[in-house]
Motif scaffolding. Structure first.
Motif, short mmCIF file in Angstrom:
data_model
loop_
_atom_site.label_atom_id
_atom_site.label_comp_id
_atom_site.label_asym_id
_atom_site.label_seq_id
_atom_site.Cartn_x
_atom_site.Cartn_y
_atom_site.Cartn_z
N ASP A 154 -25.89 29.06 -63.03
CA ASP A 154 -25.38 30.20 -63.78
C ASP A 154 -26.27 31.42 -63.57
N HIS A 171 -22.57 31.70 -68.76
CA HIS A 171 -22.23 30.49 -69.51
C HIS A 171 -23.18 30.17 -70.66
N GLU A 203 -23.92 36.46 -73.51
CA GLU A 203 -23.45 35.87 -72.27
C GLU A 203 -22.95 37.00 -71.36
N ASN A 205 -23.20 24.49 -73.19
CA ASN A 205 -22.75 24.09 -71.85
C ASN A 205 -23.80 23.34 -71.06
#
Length: 164
Positions: free
Chosen positions: A147, A72, A119, A47
């Motif tokens: 994030d 993420h 995650e 990502n």
């Protein structure tokens, strides 16, 4: 409203692949040429741009009152120079915006391996008693900007943790 906070002690345990499985992976040395298998870190860095760097931390102690998660990407942490260190974790719970207090665990990580966090795994650390430790850190270039979700236990529960 009271501003007093309670210090809750967390018993640390030496990290193993088995006792850390719900939070991530423990990665230890393997022989050169070994084929990729279940013992290798399962990374999610798709990502964004991966960032691998060395962060220098000064004496951190063993107490914390905030815990963070990245939903993420995975994150890998390990100490250089063989120094052991501490990390508190709580399993991912994507339905909730705060960690489950009863599921927080503390681990002592030896300096000859690293951890990969799944995650969404809540984590507080690295913490340690040494004066300084250099850690390698693998995450995304903007993980700490886009994030980075932090929960403050002092605000929510007037609570601080100490890893013993």
């Amino acid at each position: 409203m009271s501003t007093l906070q309670t210090v809750q002690q967390l018993q640390t345990q030496w990290v193993t692949s088995e006792n850390f499985r719900r939070y991530g992976q423990v990665i230890c040395a393997s022989l050169d040429g070994k084929a990729y298998d279940a013992e290798d870190a399962k990374l999610n860095l798709q990502n964004g741009i991966p960032r691998f760097y060395i962060m220098r931390l000064d004496k951190r102690g063993r107490k914390f009152n905030t815990i963070t998660r990245h939903v993420h990407c995975t994150q890998c942490l390990g100490a250089l120079e063989g120094k052991d260190w501490l990390m508190a974790v709580c399993p991912p719970n994507n339905d909730l915006n705060e960690p489950a207090l009863e599921e927080i665990a503390a681990f002592r990580i030896p300096g000859n391996c690293f951890i990969k966090l799944h995650e969404g795994t809540w984590h507080a650390g690295p913490y340690f008693d040494h004066e300084t430790i250099d850690f390698y850190n693998l995450e995304l270039a903007d993980t700490n900007v886009v994030d980075h979700f932090t929960h403050d236990f002092v605000k929510s529960h007037q609570l601080e943790f100490e890893m013993v």
